[in-house]
Design a protein around this motif. Structure first.
Motif, PDB file in Angstrom:
ATOM      1  N   MET A  86       0.830  -1.210   0.000  1.00 18.07           N
ATOM      2  CA  MET A  86       0.000   0.000   0.000  1.00 18.07           C
ATOM      3  C   MET A  86       0.862   1.258   0.000  1.00 18.07           C
ATOM      4  SD  MET A  86      -3.146  -1.107   2.483  1.00 18.07           S
ATOM      5  CE  MET A  86      -3.844   0.507   2.356  1.00 18.07           C
ATOM      6  N   THR A  90      -0.434   5.203   0.953  1.00 16.73           N
ATOM      7  CA  THR A  90      -0.076   5.618   2.310  1.00 16.73           C
ATOM      8  C   THR A  90       1.129   6.547   2.345  1.00 16.73           C
ATOM      9  OG1 THR A  90       1.339   3.687   2.645  1.00 16.73           O
ATOM     10  CG2 THR A  90      -0.982   3.474   3.291  1.00 16.73           C
ATOM     11  N   ILE A 111      -2.464  -7.479   3.949  1.00 18.17           N
ATOM     12  CA  ILE A 111      -3.684  -6.661   3.909  1.00 18.17           C
ATOM     13  C   ILE A 111      -4.858  -7.332   4.622  1.00 18.17           C
ATOM     14  CG2 ILE A 111      -4.534  -7.484   1.672  1.00 18.17           C
ATOM     15  CD1 ILE A 111      -4.572  -3.863   2.881  1.00 18.17           C
TER      16      ILE A 111
END
Length: 188
Positions: A86, A90, A111
């Motif tokens: 991510m 992020t 995740i």
């Protein structure tokens, strides 16, 4: 810029504070080094620096610069950056931009795994002590206030009971009074 450094308690074995002076607030550029503190074992304690703020404000770049200047290592305190894959969503600092500074607690969860502040607290405090053990300065970086406080303040988190959680989740699905959720088929 950086205006103040505050030393927050980090609790060690037997719940004894390792760094205890909250009253020392100083302009980091003008007043020289902070007074040397000692831990429960009488040895000098390196401070934990915390760089906090919203996404996109330059926390990561500041942390890398501080790490180079103070011989530090970075500890992630952004709950979303715990998740692998991510990085773009992020704003995780790419490895090439970390300037060779070790970064900890990044990309540690799949995740599908759930982040837990209690787990983070234990892991962050362990990493803080490992960094100090190498004679380096721990630099905590992130925008998740609860996670930063969990690492630095005395916060206790109760355990969880999966059975109780399951009963509560089932209870939430039960109808309340006259209100019920009704599934409807597609009208034709």
């Amino acid at each position: 810029g950086l205006h103040a450094i505050d030393t927050w308690p980090v609790v060690g074995p037997h719940r004894r504070p390792l760094a205890v002076d909250r009253s020392v607030r100083r302009d980091a550029m003008d007043n020289g080094p902070a007074p040397q503190e000692t831990g429960y074992n009488g040895l000098p304690v390196l401070p934990v620096l915390a760089v906090v703020g919203p996404t996109g404000t330059g926390k990561s770049d500041l942390a890398v610069a501080l790490a180079h200047a103070l011989h530090g290592e970075v500890i992630n305190a952004d709950s979303m950056q715990f998740y692998r894959g991510m990085d773009i969503g992020t704003a995780t600092l790419p490895v090439a931009e970390r300037g060779g500074v070790p970064h900890h607690l990044l990309d540690t969860l799949d995740i599908r795994e759930e982040a837990s502040v209690a787990d983070f607290q234990q892991r962050a405090r362990q990493v803080i002590e490992e960094i100090r053990g190498r004679g380096r300065v721990p630099i905590l970086v992130g925008g998740s206030g609860l996670y930063v406080r969990a690492a630095l303040d005395v916060l206790d988190f109760p355990g969880t009971d999966p059975g109780v959680r399951e009963r509560l989740e089932v209870h939430l699905l039960e109808p309340v009074g006259q209100v019920q959720v009704v599934e409807r088929g597609e009208s034709g």
